[in-house]
Design a protein around this motif. Structure first.
Motif: not given
Length: 263
Positions: A14-18, A42-49, A53-62, A97-103
């Motif tokens: 959250a701080e890095a996002r800020g 959590k990702i491995l247990a509940e990936p969509e949840a 948790d990213l709360d609308g963050l635009t994710v460019s890469n994982l 689910a996070a809208g991330c285009p690339t890994i």
């Protein structure tokens, strides 16, 4: 234009996002490193949840690590192949689910049969990524299996459709000239940007050898339309502890803006 969450190792996500939003960046690369790390379990247990948790963050890469470091569960380890492939199914669900285009993943390290094992592992991961509509990229890096542009092209030939998380700095650190790296531009699926010079993975703006005006031109000519991620870091890895990450990030941002790259 985007920025890497691991540029701010003592911040929470959250701080890095800020910080990134204050600097005018509209997206962020995320991963499993430092204070801004995602919750692997959590990702491995509940990936969509976990994506929620990213709360609308635009994710460019994982940036996904299969183990705790470069060697553990490496793509080049044949014993880890089935385990990594199964894990990657869930990781791709999270990315979608996070809208991330690339890994991006790492290729592993050299050893007997490592190149062939990495190619086989990457083919498996590529098939999974395609089923989920995500682009798989691999990053050639200092100390890794893909230690030259020629080795990287050979891997791309072995894994048709694989893309690169391309960071010129790694190749420059290993002594390659920018013109020798340009051959990889048509294969870029994601791009990291920081200044570097031979022997130094990261350098201050005025102390490196990379020409970013020429690099962006090369990428554009190659048809690259993806994210450009500013990746200055403060890490023990490759002695990247002595630069002001904030200052160097702003210098790169301003240069990219002058070239017409949208933040």
């Amino acid at each position: 234009m985007t920025i890497t969450s691991w540029s701010f190792p003592t911040c929470t996500l959250a701080e890095a996002r800020g910080v990134s939003e204050a600097l005018g960046f509209r997206a962020m690369d995320i991963g499993l490193l430092h204070g801004a790390a995602l919750d692997r379990q959590k990702i491995l247990a509940e990936p969509e949840a976990a994506a929620g948790d990213l709360d609308g963050l635009t994710v460019s890469n994982l940036y996904w690590l299969f183990g705790r470091d470069i060697a553990e569960n490496a793509v080049s380890d044949p014993a880890a192949r089935a385990r990594n492939t199964a894990e990657f199914e869930t990781v791709c669900r999270f990315a979608r689910a996070a809208g991330c285009p690339t890994i991006f993943v790492l290729p592993g390290i050299s050893g007997p049969g490592a190149f062939e094992a990495a190619a086989a592992g990457l083919r498996d991961l590529l098939a999974v990524a395609r089923r989920h509509g995500v682009t798989l990229t691999v990053e050639p890096h200092v100390g890794g299996l893909l230690a030259s542009p020629a080795d990287t092209l050979r891997m791309l030939d072995q894994v048709p459709g694989l893309k690169l998380a391309l960071d010129y700095a790694h190749f420059v650190c290993m002594g390659f000239r920018q013109a020798e790296i340009d051959v990889l531009a048509p294969h870029a699926g994601h791009v990291h940007l920081r200044q570097a010079r031979p022997g130094s993975l990261q350098a201050k703006w005025g102390e490196g050898v990379l020409d970013f005006t020429a690099m962006i031109g090369t990428l554009r000519d190659a048809g690259y339309r993806g994210w450009l991620a500013v990746e200055y870091v403060h890490q023990g890895y490759m002695n990247t502890l002595f630069d002001d990450v904030l200052t160097e990030t702003v210098r790169m941002r301003d240069h990219l803006r002058a070239l017409g790259v949208a933040a």
